[in-house]
Design an enzyme around this catalytic site. Sequence first.
Site, PDB file in Angstrom:
ATOM      1  N   GLU A 147      63.906  12.939  32.308  1.00  0.00           N
ATOM      2  CA  GLU A 147      63.129  14.062  32.823  1.00  0.00           C
ATOM      3  C   GLU A 147      62.762  13.754  34.269  1.00  0.00           C
ATOM      4  O   GLU A 147      62.440  12.616  34.594  1.00  0.00           O
ATOM      5  CB  GLU A 147      61.843  14.241  31.992  1.00  0.00           C
ATOM      6  N   GLU A 195      54.397  18.786  39.543  1.00  0.00           N
ATOM      7  CA  GLU A 195      53.555  19.026  38.365  1.00  0.00           C
ATOM      8  C   GLU A 195      52.103  18.890  38.802  1.00  0.00           C
ATOM      9  O   GLU A 195      51.788  18.030  39.617  1.00  0.00           O
ATOM     10  CB  GLU A 195      53.889  17.981  37.287  1.00  0.00           C
TER      11      GLU A 195
END
Length: 287
Positions: free
Chosen positions: A177, A182
């Site tokens: 990932e 974020e």
Amino acid sequence: MVPTQKWRGVPAIAAFFLSGATLVKATPLDQHGAALSVATPTPIVLIPLTSFDSQTDFDKYWDYNYPWGTDHNGAARMNRSQVSLSPPPSSSGTSSNSSGSGTLTLTATRVAGQPAATHANQAIAIHYLSGTVHARHNVVVKSPGGIVEVAGEYKAPVARGTWPASWLTWAGGWPPEVDLAEWKGSGKISFNTFNTSSAVAALDVAYPDPERWHSVRVVMEDENGRDVAARFFLDGRLATTQYGKGFTGKEMYLILDLQMEGSSGSPGPQGETTFRIRNFQVTSTIP
Ligand SMILES: *[C@@H]1O[C@H](CO)[C@@H](O)[C@H](O)[C@H]1NC(C)=O
Ligand SMILES: *[C@@H]1O[C@H](CO)[C@@H](O)[C@H](O)[C@H]1NC(C)=O
Ligand SMILES: *[C@@H]1O[C@H](CO)[C@@H](O)[C@H](O)[C@H]1NC(C)=O
């Protein structure tokens, strides 16, 4: 407009913002240097800057929710009713020089009475309906020496319980990932690369003025036929370089989501929360 000729290392999003004068200067350079044009592959545009301009543009490149459905690891259940598109600020008129793209808006709304989600055998209470989109085509950093660049501008919420993200996750399992950007309710922005669930490169960076647009660009490059170097730029400045083990050649889902609570803490906001994205582009270069 996106120039079709770019040289290695010059980001597509930066080229988009280059002044006309700079672009004019670039043309004679190409004419003078045959070797230069041989050595400079043209990036392939996987997702163009126009993908949020209209529903027709959107439908070519994006689909709603997560690739696996409406739920993930937070308190939001996704629904396409929470996703909206706004056209570019001046899409009409005579200028062929668009000053910007359309905007994608993901809105989280507090709700009651939704059944719980299940993630990793755990029940997670659903407190929000929210918006998520994923790219119709997966992203792959190819060998040898392939480069994938994801660039965009974000207006992201940072309050406790808001968990917006732009991320890549392997279509064949987890991890790999890469969290391109974020925000975990702390006021900071996080850049993360997961080799395994415990071998994680994670960096939190100061994120001033969350009410303003910020640009984030991630350049991912095959290092050795196996591993990928990911360079993360916040507002044009290199924030960090992380290395993903075995990421080369892996098909990655590209997801833009507004999750809630979970890693961002709880309770989240009572009112509506929005996450906006514009000038988003994905390009691939294969030497
Ligand atoms: C999305 O919301 C609508 C009503 O707002 C509902 O009818 C529909 O079932 C929802 N879809 C999902 C996938 O939950
Ligand atoms: C391009 O758009 C910008 C922003 O609207 C404007 O200032 C500039 O004059 C335009 N340039 C051309 C060549 O139309
Ligand atoms: C992930 O793997 C790459 C390639 O082996 C390595 O360079 C990097 O340090 C690893 N990251 C972590 C956090 O262990």
